[in-house]
Design a protein around this motif. Sequence first.
Motif, PDB file in Angstrom:
ATOM      1  N   ASN A  53       0.827  -1.202   0.000  1.00  0.00           N
ATOM      2  CA  ASN A  53       0.000   0.000   0.000  1.00  0.00           C
ATOM      3  C   ASN A  53       0.863   1.255   0.000  1.00  0.00           C
ATOM      4  O   ASN A  53       0.573   2.230  -0.716  1.00  0.00           O
ATOM      5  CB  ASN A  53      -0.918  -0.010   1.225  1.00  0.00           C
ATOM      6  CG  ASN A  53      -1.860   1.177   1.266  1.00  0.00           C
ATOM      7  OD1 ASN A  53      -2.687   1.359   0.384  1.00  0.00           O
ATOM      8  ND2 ASN A  53      -1.733   1.986   2.309  1.00  0.00           N
ATOM      9  N   GLU A 107      -6.628   1.402   8.916  1.00  0.00           N
ATOM     10  CA  GLU A 107      -6.365   1.372   7.472  1.00  0.00           C
ATOM     11  C   GLU A 107      -5.862  -0.003   7.042  1.00  0.00           C
ATOM     12  O   GLU A 107      -6.324  -0.564   6.040  1.00  0.00           O
ATOM     13  CB  GLU A 107      -5.326   2.423   7.098  1.00  0.00           C
ATOM     14  CG  GLU A 107      -5.005   2.431   5.607  1.00  0.00           C
ATOM     15  CD  GLU A 107      -3.915   3.413   5.236  1.00  0.00           C
ATOM     16  OE1 GLU A 107      -3.768   3.691   4.034  1.00  0.00           O
ATOM     17  OE2 GLU A 107      -3.216   3.897   6.145  1.00  0.00           O
ATOM     18  N   ARG A 143      -8.546  -2.633   6.996  1.00  0.00           N
ATOM     19  CA  ARG A 143      -9.438  -2.593   5.830  1.00  0.00           C
ATOM     20  C   ARG A 143      -8.826  -3.232   4.591  1.00  0.00           C
ATOM     21  O   ARG A 143      -9.559  -3.781   3.756  1.00  0.00           O
ATOM     22  CB  ARG A 143      -9.814  -1.134   5.520  1.00  0.00           C
ATOM     23  CG  ARG A 143     -10.757  -0.495   6.514  1.00  0.00           C
ATOM     24  CD  ARG A 143     -11.296   0.819   5.983  1.00  0.00           C
ATOM     25  NE  ARG A 143     -10.242   1.805   5.838  1.00  0.00           N
ATOM     26  CZ  ARG A 143      -9.880   2.662   6.803  1.00  0.00           C
ATOM     27  NH1 ARG A 143     -10.500   2.629   7.972  1.00  0.00           N
ATOM     28  NH2 ARG A 143      -8.917   3.539   6.594  1.00  0.00           N
ATOM     29  N   ILE A 144      -7.520  -3.187   4.444  1.00  0.00           N
ATOM     30  CA  ILE A 144      -6.912  -3.609   3.181  1.00  0.00           C
ATOM     31  C   ILE A 144      -6.206  -4.959   3.230  1.00  0.00           C
ATOM     32  O   ILE A 144      -5.925  -5.536   2.176  1.00  0.00           O
ATOM     33  CB  ILE A 144      -5.905  -2.552   2.674  1.00  0.00           C
ATOM     34  CG1 ILE A 144      -4.706  -2.441   3.627  1.00  0.00           C
ATOM     35  CG2 ILE A 144      -6.603  -1.201   2.499  1.00  0.00           C
ATOM     36  CD1 ILE A 144      -3.623  -1.489   3.130  1.00  0.00           C
ATOM     37  N   TYR A 168      -5.004  -8.134   0.010  1.00  0.00           N
ATOM     38  CA  TYR A 168      -3.632  -8.544  -0.309  1.00  0.00           C
ATOM     39  C   TYR A 168      -3.393 -10.002   0.086  1.00  0.00           C
ATOM     40  O   TYR A 168      -2.741 -10.760  -0.649  1.00  0.00           O
ATOM     41  CB  TYR A 168      -2.630  -7.645   0.402  1.00  0.00           C
ATOM     42  CG  TYR A 168      -2.522  -6.259  -0.184  1.00  0.00           C
ATOM     43  CD1 TYR A 168      -1.909  -6.046  -1.414  1.00  0.00           C
ATOM     44  CD2 TYR A 168      -3.041  -5.153   0.503  1.00  0.00           C
ATOM     45  CE1 TYR A 168      -1.816  -4.769  -1.961  1.00  0.00           C
ATOM     46  CE2 TYR A 168      -2.949  -3.878  -0.026  1.00  0.00           C
ATOM     47  CZ  TYR A 168      -2.340  -3.684  -1.261  1.00  0.00           C
ATOM     48  OH  TYR A 168      -2.254  -2.425  -1.798  1.00  0.00           O
TER      49      TYR A 168
END
Length: 226
Positions: free
Chosen positions: A50, A93, A96-97, A101
């Motif tokens: 990210n 953050e 959430r991601i 991945y």
Amino acid sequence: MADKTKKIIVTIDGPAGAGKSTVARAVAERIGLPYLDTGALYRAVAWKLNKEGIAPDEGERITKALASFNLELRPGGLCADGADVTAAIRTPEIDRIVSAYAARAEVRDALTGLQRAQAANGLVADGRDMGTVVFPEAELKIFLTASAEERARRRYRERRARGEDVDYDEILKQVVERDSYDMTREIAPLRPAPGCIILDSSDMDAEAVTDAIASLAVEFMGRKER
């Protein structure tokens, strides 16, 4: 306890918010085995990709970026390319991601070897595919779960304790969405491993879950000694 009794692998898989990391760390300390925080590894990868502006669907860029990525496990922390990222990977953050991945084959392939290399002297590992993919030969496999509502309450209390302004309903929505994503993803979906013991912790605190799993681990150690 003889050294040979300690060289077992204990896997603790389960959905987000089930308390896997807290319990796995406590069990490892209780029975004298190393603890492998696999969630931190995936979070570190998500943090790096990210940060470099690489999206989850950019497979070739992911492979290239991870080829030179240096992860170093340290007691109580994790370093990525020489920087301590222990705190940086525990943010909303990254929450959430990370799943997007972690679902990539490029990411899982890069980390599977690293995880397996830690098991020479036994370990306790938590994650979502520890018993199904990474350590299918583990002597003791646990699938730790809890109701979505209870897991959302735990996350809510944790974030409030850190001073975050959070909404319970939003966290519950995120938990349910994460469950659906993890269970239906094509690569290493979340599911109980064959032969695992399913433990519902909805009405148990961390100490009670630790006691239960540690007792099972000691029993399996004894079996191995015989």
